[in-house]
Design a protein around this motif. Structure first.
Motif, PDB file in Angstrom:
ATOM      1  N   PRO A 174      27.187 108.187  60.546  1.00 41.45           N
ATOM      2  CA  PRO A 174      27.978 107.992  59.319  1.00 41.45           C
ATOM      3  C   PRO A 174      29.415 107.557  59.609  1.00 41.45           C
ATOM      4  O   PRO A 174      29.959 106.699  58.906  1.00 41.45           O
ATOM      5  CB  PRO A 174      27.930 109.374  58.650  1.00 41.45           C
ATOM      6  CG  PRO A 174      26.672 109.998  59.165  1.00 41.45           C
ATOM      7  CD  PRO A 174      26.554 109.530  60.581  1.00 41.45           C
ATOM      8  N   THR A 183      16.098  99.226  63.438  1.00 44.64           N
ATOM      9  CA  THR A 183      16.305 100.275  62.441  1.00 44.64           C
ATOM     10  C   THR A 183      15.289 101.392  62.660  1.00 44.64           C
ATOM     11  O   THR A 183      14.308 101.230  63.383  1.00 44.64           O
ATOM     12  CB  THR A 183      16.128  99.721  61.014  1.00 44.64           C
ATOM     13  OG1 THR A 183      14.745  99.407  60.797  1.00 44.64           O
ATOM     14  CG2 THR A 183      16.974  98.484  60.795  1.00 44.64           C
ATOM     15  N   ARG A 199      32.240  99.279  58.454  1.00 45.31           N
ATOM     16  CA  ARG A 199      32.440  98.717  57.108  1.00 45.31           C
ATOM     17  C   ARG A 199      33.902  98.346  56.879  1.00 45.31           C
ATOM     18  O   ARG A 199      34.191  97.238  56.392  1.00 45.31           O
ATOM     19  CB  ARG A 199      31.982  99.715  56.053  1.00 45.31           C
ATOM     20  CG  ARG A 199      32.152  99.190  54.625  1.00 45.31           C
ATOM     21  CD  ARG A 199      31.753 100.196  53.569  1.00 45.31           C
ATOM     22  NE  ARG A 199      30.321 100.424  53.554  1.00 45.31           N
ATOM     23  CZ  ARG A 199      29.728 101.530  53.990  1.00 45.31           C
ATOM     24  NH1 ARG A 199      30.458 102.519  54.496  1.00 45.31           N
ATOM     25  NH2 ARG A 199      28.424 101.662  53.932  1.00 45.31           N
ATOM     26  N   ALA A 225      29.354 103.930  60.902  1.00 51.92           N
ATOM     27  CA  ALA A 225      29.073 103.006  59.798  1.00 51.92           C
ATOM     28  C   ALA A 225      30.322 102.792  58.939  1.00 51.92           C
ATOM     29  O   ALA A 225      30.608 101.667  58.502  1.00 51.92           O
ATOM     30  CB  ALA A 225      27.926 103.541  58.946  1.00 51.92           C
ATOM     31  N   CYS A 237      20.040 103.514  60.670  1.00 52.59           N
ATOM     32  CA  CYS A 237      19.328 103.716  59.413  1.00 52.59           C
ATOM     33  C   CYS A 237      19.556 102.500  58.511  1.00 52.59           C
ATOM     34  O   CYS A 237      20.370 101.616  58.809  1.00 52.59           O
ATOM     35  CB  CYS A 237      19.782 104.998  58.733  1.00 52.59           C
ATOM     36  SG  CYS A 237      21.481 104.951  58.124  1.00 52.59           S
ATOM     37  N   ASP A 238      18.867 102.466  57.390  1.00 51.80           N
ATOM     38  CA  ASP A 238      18.927 101.304  56.498  1.00 51.80           C
ATOM     39  C   ASP A 238      20.341 101.017  56.000  1.00 51.80           C
ATOM     40  O   ASP A 238      20.761  99.856  55.926  1.00 51.80           O
ATOM     41  CB  ASP A 238      17.991 101.511  55.305  1.00 51.80           C
ATOM     42  CG  ASP A 238      16.527 101.352  55.693  1.00 51.80           C
ATOM     43  OD1 ASP A 238      16.264 100.809  56.782  1.00 51.80           O
ATOM     44  OD2 ASP A 238      15.656 101.762  54.904  1.00 51.80           O
ATOM     45  N   THR A 239      21.084 102.070  55.640  1.00 52.07           N
ATOM     46  CA  THR A 239      22.422 101.839  55.074  1.00 52.07           C
ATOM     47  C   THR A 239      23.369 101.242  56.112  1.00 52.07           C
ATOM     48  O   THR A 239      24.167 100.360  55.794  1.00 52.07           O
ATOM     49  CB  THR A 239      23.005 103.146  54.521  1.00 52.07           C
ATOM     50  OG1 THR A 239      22.964 104.164  55.538  1.00 52.07           O
ATOM     51  CG2 THR A 239      22.221 103.625  53.311  1.00 52.07           C
ATOM     52  N   THR A 240      23.271 101.708  57.359  1.00 53.41           N
ATOM     53  CA  THR A 240      24.103 101.118  58.421  1.00 53.41           C
ATOM     54  C   THR A 240      23.673  99.690  58.694  1.00 53.41           C
ATOM     55  O   THR A 240      24.513  98.795  58.906  1.00 53.41           O
ATOM     56  CB  THR A 240      24.000 101.957  59.706  1.00 53.41           C
ATOM     57  OG1 THR A 240      24.311 103.324  59.418  1.00 53.41           O
ATOM     58  CG2 THR A 240      24.959 101.445  60.769  1.00 53.41           C
ATOM     59  N   GLN A 290      22.528  97.612  56.604  1.00 52.85           N
ATOM     60  CA  GLN A 290      23.053  96.776  55.525  1.00 52.85           C
ATOM     61  C   GLN A 290      24.521  96.419  55.763  1.00 52.85           C
ATOM     62  O   GLN A 290      24.958  95.307  55.440  1.00 52.85           O
ATOM     63  CB  GLN A 290      22.884  97.489  54.187  1.00 52.85           C
ATOM     64  CG  GLN A 290      21.435  97.581  53.726  1.00 52.85           C
ATOM     65  CD  GLN A 290      21.235  98.559  52.588  1.00 52.85           C
ATOM     66  OE1 GLN A 290      22.200  99.044  51.989  1.00 52.85           O
ATOM     67  NE2 GLN A 290      19.983  98.865  52.280  1.00 52.85           N
ATOM     68  N   VAL A 291      25.276  97.362  56.347  1.00 50.68           N
ATOM     69  CA  VAL A 291      26.670  97.070  56.697  1.00 50.68           C
ATOM     70  C   VAL A 291      26.730  95.966  57.743  1.00 50.68           C
ATOM     71  O   VAL A 291      27.527  95.017  57.639  1.00 50.68           O
ATOM     72  CB  VAL A 291      27.367  98.348  57.226  1.00 50.68           C
ATOM     73  CG1 VAL A 291      28.764  98.023  57.754  1.00 50.68           C
ATOM     74  CG2 VAL A 291      27.456  99.408  56.131  1.00 50.68           C
TER      75      VAL A 291
END
Length: 553
Positions: A229, A532, A236, A232, A262-265, A267-268
């Motif tokens: 987190p 991922t 960002r 990431a 993970c998916d959210t990272t 996407q960044v």
């Protein structure tokens, strides 16, 4: 509804009301009087001292009474009530209790625990309540409570200052949140990751990449390692502010510390490669010799020479073939070697942990047995294999896996089968056919029955690491025991040594380790492949982010 919640308050017990209505010089007598045990002692003709003073070890009654006295004191009752507020996220009642405790008529001295409960509730409401007025009010009350705490001379601890940092972050004051961390470090209290989080995320939310980098540098100096987190968030804020060199550095840091995202990272990372800043970052020409030297020096899979190429990126999602070939761009990923010294150090760490948590002599005896009968090309977590999709342990299922892995190993020697002694001696083990299987394993020197009370996870893991062998298990090895290892080496080792399996009507299918490393990889021509955690199982392929320069395709 909010008004009703604000009016609600935990009711003090009758004992508390009686205590608070009593003059201070008489409170101790009242407290002793309403305890049943103390009352019996007071009326006993043989009592020679007040019950609460009796700490004689012969009966143990003194300690019990003191604990009960603490629980039923005003401070103890308040502590219980605040704990209930924390459990129920009830800030309204907690503040009412706090205000009552400050009443000049019957004040209750507040301890560190009291203050920490109150500050936690205030910081939680300030950070999460969607109502801006309630959030601001909670933050202000939190700061007031902390000021009162300092005025009372109550020394804050790490939990206290973490809550204060969260209050500062909730008021969008990252500099104040960071000052709290620095204060803690200067006072000799080691900050933790959760202490840095409020300042780091607040700087990132404010798009202050320089402030976030200062927090990261302070973390590094304190030996606090960021997790996904935090990484990431740093990625960002630097991507959003167009700091290409920082994004490059952080991608490599993520490669080392996280490996798969993970998916959210993801996407960044994808948003960065699709941005104008990413297309402008890089060089038109570079020295291939230096790039190759960087790859060799780094152990493979990256070169660290900066963005190669110029122009827009081609970005897309893909899967890897069995040999590690990207199905989108055709590049073949590499297998990154593990330093043998790292394996030795890991085996030693396993031994130290195992002899602390297991019976020392039992584990040392296993090591001696392994030296006599090993090494093995493969180790089987027999409990996991024998219970695969079954409530009852199946010896024939384990034996089919034993035969399958034996066929693919170099020596064609039977693998080591690790099984708890209770499985070997009772239940299905008594069946004649299963006895025959067990005897064949014993005669080959391939069965080790772990002793009663032991955790066989330590045994099969140590055997696989020390023998540099394959490990057959579907256990993802994510529970508390494996978290104790606390090293980035373990996921790298697992990736190269774990054999997972599935069963069909034709018997077991072994899923051997991939011939490439599942880690963020930077190629010699400047392309990137980011794995991922999506699809991290046998039946669903893993998803990868593939990015290449359009000009180099």
């Amino acid at each position: 509804m909010r008004a009703a919640m604000a009016a609600a308050v935990l009711r003090p017990t009758a004992a508390t009301l009686r205590f608070l209505s009593t003059p201070p010089h008489q409170r101790r007598r009242v407290l002793v009087g309403h305890l049943p045990f103390a009352r019996r002692r007071r009326h006993s003709s043989t009592a020679t001292a007040p019950a609460l003073e009796d700490s004689s070890p012969r009966s143990g009654e003194g300690k019990a009474v003191r604990r009960r006295r603490a629980r039923e004191s005003p401070q103890g009752l308040l502590r219980h009530q605040l704990d209930m507020c924390s459990r129920n996220a009830d800030l309204t009642t907690a503040l009412r209790l706090y205000d009552d405790a400050l009443s000049p008529d019957n004040p209750i001295p507040l301890s560190l625990h009291h203050y920490n409960c109150l500050l936690y509730l205030c910081s939680n409401a300030a950070a999460t309540d969607s109502d801006s007025h309630i959030s601001a009010t909670a933050a202000q009350r939190g700061f007031d409570i902390f000021a009162r705490m300092e005025a009372d001379g109550v020394q804050p601890n790490e939990a206290t200052l973490t809550s204060v940092a969260r209050l500062a972050a909730a008021t969008r004051d990252p500099a104040m949140a960071f000052s709290v961390v620095r204060r803690m470090a200067a006072a000799g209290t080691p900050p933790r990751l959760r202490t840095y989080g409020p300042a780091l995320f607040a700087y990132c939310d404010a798009k202050d990449a320089d402030g976030a980098k200062q927090v990261e540098a302070h973390m590094d100096a304190s030996g606090v390692v960021p997790e996904e987190p935090e990484l990431a968030a740093l990625l960002r804020v630097n991507a959003d502010t167009g700091k290409a060199d920082e994004v490059y550095r952080l991608l490599h840091r993520t490669r080392v510390l996280v490996r798969q995202v993970c998916d959210t990272t993801a996407q960044v990372v994808e948003a960065w490669f699709r941005s104008d800043a990413a297309s402008q970052a890089g060089v038109d020409s570079w020295d291939p010799t230096k790039v190759k030297e960087g790859v060799v020096k780094g152990g493979g899979g990256w070169h660290g020479q900066g963005w190669l190429g110029k122009g827009a990126w081609s970005v897309g999602w893909t899967e890897m073939g069995k040999d590690g070939t990207c199905q989108r761009c055709g590049e073949r990923l590499v297998c990154i070697d593990i330093d043998p010294a790292e394996t030795d150090n890991f085996a030693n760490s396993l031994t130290e942990l195992a002899i602390k948590l297991e019976a020392r002599e039992d584990f040392l005896s296993f090591q001696s047995w392994l030296r006599r009968h090993g090494p093995f090309d493969a180790v089987i977590d027999a409990a996991n294999v024998g219970l695969y999709k079954s409530k009852d342990f199946c010896f024939s299922q384990v034996n089919s896996v034993v035969n399958a892995i034996q066929r693919v190993t170099k020596s064609k020697k039977l693998p080591l089968i690790v099984l708890h002694r209770s499985r070997v001696n009772v239940g299905p083990a008594k069946a004649p056919y299963n006895q025959k299987i067990l005897d064949s394993w014993r005669n080959a020197g391939a069965l080790y029955a772990t002793p009663p009370g032991s955790n066989d996870d330590w045994y099969w893991l140590y055997a696989a690491v020390s023998c540099r062998s394959l490990l057959v298990t579907n256990d993802e090895m994510r529970d508390h025991l494996f978290q104790l290892l606390g090293t980035s080496f373990f996921p790298r080792w697992k990736e190269k040594h774990q054999v997972r399996l599935t069963f069909s009507g034709h018997g077991p299918t072994l899923h051997l380790p991939p011939p490439y490393s599942i880690v963020i990889q930077e190629s010699e021509d400047g392309s990137w492949h980011v794995p991922t955690t999506t699809g991290d199982d046998i039946e669903k392929p893993r998803q990868w982010l593939c990015t290449t320069r359009k000009s180099l395709r």
